[in-house]
Design a protein around this motif. Structure first.
Motif, PDB file in Angstrom:
ATOM      1  N   ILE A 149     -13.826   0.039  -2.481  1.00 36.71           N
ATOM      2  CA  ILE A 149     -12.914   1.171  -2.329  1.00 36.71           C
ATOM      3  C   ILE A 149     -11.475   0.673  -2.311  1.00 36.71           C
ATOM      4  O   ILE A 149     -11.212  -0.510  -2.144  1.00 36.71           O
ATOM      5  CB  ILE A 149     -13.225   1.979  -1.034  1.00 36.71           C
ATOM      6  N   SER A 150     -10.521   1.574  -2.457  1.00 37.43           N
ATOM      7  CA  SER A 150      -9.109   1.188  -2.533  1.00 37.43           C
ATOM      8  C   SER A 150      -8.602   0.691  -1.186  1.00 37.43           C
ATOM      9  O   SER A 150      -9.155   1.027  -0.124  1.00 37.43           O
ATOM     10  CB  SER A 150      -8.264   2.381  -2.979  1.00 37.43           C
ATOM     11  N   ASN A 151      -7.525  -0.099  -1.238  1.00 34.75           N
ATOM     12  CA  ASN A 151      -6.900  -0.589  -0.007  1.00 34.75           C
ATOM     13  C   ASN A 151      -6.456   0.567   0.880  1.00 34.75           C
ATOM     14  O   ASN A 151      -6.581   0.511   2.109  1.00 34.75           O
ATOM     15  CB  ASN A 151      -5.689  -1.470  -0.344  1.00 34.75           C
ATOM     16  N   GLU A 152      -5.915   1.611   0.246  1.00 35.37           N
ATOM     17  CA  GLU A 152      -5.411   2.748   1.011  1.00 35.37           C
ATOM     18  C   GLU A 152      -6.529   3.451   1.776  1.00 35.37           C
ATOM     19  O   GLU A 152      -6.372   3.781   2.958  1.00 35.37           O
ATOM     20  CB  GLU A 152      -4.710   3.742   0.075  1.00 35.37           C
ATOM     21  N   CYS A 175       0.831  -1.202   0.000  1.00 39.64           N
ATOM     22  CA  CYS A 175       0.000   0.000   0.000  1.00 39.64           C
ATOM     23  C   CYS A 175       0.873   1.263   0.000  1.00 39.64           C
ATOM     24  O   CYS A 175       2.014   1.245   0.465  1.00 39.64           O
ATOM     25  CB  CYS A 175      -0.917   0.025   1.229  1.00 39.64           C
ATOM     26  N   ASN A 176       0.304   2.326  -0.488  1.00 39.96           N
ATOM     27  CA  ASN A 176       0.979   3.625  -0.507  1.00 39.96           C
ATOM     28  C   ASN A 176       0.684   4.343   0.814  1.00 39.96           C
ATOM     29  O   ASN A 176      -0.422   4.834   1.036  1.00 39.96           O
ATOM     30  CB  ASN A 176       0.474   4.459  -1.690  1.00 39.96           C
ATOM     31  N   TYR A 182      -5.516  10.495   2.950  1.00 34.24           N
ATOM     32  CA  TYR A 182      -6.940  10.226   3.212  1.00 34.24           C
ATOM     33  C   TYR A 182      -7.289  10.566   4.665  1.00 34.24           C
ATOM     34  O   TYR A 182      -8.347  11.153   4.948  1.00 34.24           O
ATOM     35  CB  TYR A 182      -7.265   8.753   2.957  1.00 34.24           C
ATOM     36  N   SER A 233     -10.336  -3.493   7.062  1.00 34.44           N
ATOM     37  CA  SER A 233      -9.910  -3.033   5.728  1.00 34.44           C
ATOM     38  C   SER A 233     -10.284  -4.033   4.647  1.00 34.44           C
ATOM     39  O   SER A 233     -10.795  -3.665   3.581  1.00 34.44           O
ATOM     40  CB  SER A 233      -8.401  -2.764   5.712  1.00 34.44           C
ATOM     41  N   GLU A 292      -0.524   7.908   0.651  1.00 34.25           N
ATOM     42  CA  GLU A 292      -1.929   8.036   0.255  1.00 34.25           C
ATOM     43  C   GLU A 292      -2.844   7.774   1.450  1.00 34.25           C
ATOM     44  O   GLU A 292      -3.870   8.442   1.619  1.00 34.25           O
ATOM     45  CB  GLU A 292      -2.229   7.058  -0.887  1.00 34.25           C
ATOM     46  N   VAL A 352     -12.997  -3.328   1.548  1.00 33.81           N
ATOM     47  CA  VAL A 352     -12.607  -3.462   0.138  1.00 33.81           C
ATOM     48  C   VAL A 352     -13.544  -4.421  -0.581  1.00 33.81           C
ATOM     49  O   VAL A 352     -14.023  -4.154  -1.696  1.00 33.81           O
ATOM     50  CB  VAL A 352     -11.149  -3.935   0.014  1.00 33.81           C
TER      51      VAL A 352
END
Length: 347
Positions: A307-310, A43-44, A51, A298, A47, A302
């Motif tokens: 939605i994104s992992n981040e 993961c980033n 968020y 998380s 980011e 997802v």
């Protein structure tokens, strides 16, 4: 010679217990770190941080208020369970201090807070520890019963993607339900069971009288602590407060969804699914539910919303920080400061 060996065993026994406890704590920390790594790998992080910075602080504040109210309600519910053990009026403040300091200790030491909670209320209210222990078991079983209820309600809502990813949810739910029903039904019957056991001829012949008397006294205290389960007045109040506590737990989740402005992506059904799966993660004995909560919340976000992992990890992390750490550690620190001030003022 035999006496010296027994003395050596007695002296090393506490050391062995301490070593085992340390090893257990280390293993739980390692497990928590492994789950964190599984959650955040690939993961980033920038980011996720971005968020998190965009959250609406008004809803985070509401989350904190909701979390503290749930702890106050738990302390109030506990008074109904403790009442048969006392000949005086019990203090909501003492109950709350015991509950909140126990939760705060759990952030660092898995299940260590249960010991702190037991010691705190027995000392402040002068209650028998065996009786208090039975009320704490009831407290835990009632939570599991509500979690099983939520789990049963969400099984029909679970998308195939979650069942494929987490196939253990169904057997875990069934096992928890069966164990909870057995536990709640057996607790009030423990006293007659133990009484039958201690009346056996072989037991009375083999056990020293002092030990036998102590067992009988402890089971009597334990039985008194379970009277709330059969009290026609206390039990409805306990049931109502249990639902109220879990309402505020759900509200915690909803507040963080509002804080991230995800209401268009997270439906009520999705919220219920994520809440239930995340609550299962709380049962994993890692420090402060670290790792297990992040991973399950998380992943379920997802899989249910896309939605994104981040973003999902940002939601799980913010929720964990404020619902598990801020709403326990800060009030516990304030309570301890007040207690210290009162002690200093009295002296």
């Amino acid at each position: 010679m035999a006496t010296s060996m027994n003395q050596e065993e007695q002296s090393t026994s506490p050391e062995k217990k301490k070593v085992k406890s340390i090893i257990k704590q280390v293993l739980m920390i390692v497990f928590a770190l492994l789950l964190l790594w599984l959650s955040f790998r690939g993961c980033n992080l920038n980011e996720i941080w971005a968020y998190s910075q965009k959250t609406n602080l008004w809803f985070i504040g509401l989350l904190i208020v909701s979390g503290i109210i749930s702890h106050i309600l738990r302390a109030f519910r506990w008074l109904f369970m403790l009442k048969p053990l006392s000949d005086h009026k019990l203090s909501l403040w003492n109950s709350f201090v015991a509950v909140i300091t126990g939760y705060a200790v759990n952030v660092a030491i898995p299940r260590g807070g249960e010991v702190v909670r037991l010691v705190s209320i027995t000392k402040s209210e002068r209650l028998p520890w065996a009786g208090v222990l039975s009320t704490m078991l009831i407290d835990r079983l009632l939570d599991i019963a509500l979690l099983v209820l939520f789990l049963g309600a969400t099984l029909a809502l679970l998308p195939k993607s979650i069942l494929d990813t987490m196939p253990w949810l169904v057997p875990v739910g069934i096992s928890m339900g069966a164990a909870t029903l057995v536990g709640l039904s057996l607790l009030p019957k423990l006293h007659p069971i133990m009484k039958w056991f201690t009346m056996r001829k072989i037991v009375r012949e083999k056990l020293p009288h002092a030990i036998l008397s102590r067992i009988e006294a402890l089971t009597e205290e334990f039985a008194i602590g379970t009277k709330s389960l059969t009290d026609p007045v206390a039990y409805p109040a306990i049931a109502l407060l249990t639902f109220a506590i879990w309402f505020f737990y759900v509200l915690n989740f909803y507040c963080v969804i509002l804080a991230f402005d995800l209401t268009s992506k997270v439906s009520l059904a999705n919220l219920l699914v994520v809440f239930t799966i995340g609550s299962v993660g709380v049962l994993v004995p890692t420090p402060g539910s670290v790792g297990s909560f992040h991973f399950l919340v998380s992943r379920s976000l997802v899989l249910t919303t896309g939605i994104s992992n981040e973003l999902a990890l940002a939601v799980a992390t913010v929720l964990h920080i404020f619902a598990f750490i801020v709403t326990t550690v800060v009030p516990a620190a304030i309570c301890l400061a007040v207690q210290s001030f009162k002690s200093a003022h009295r002296s």
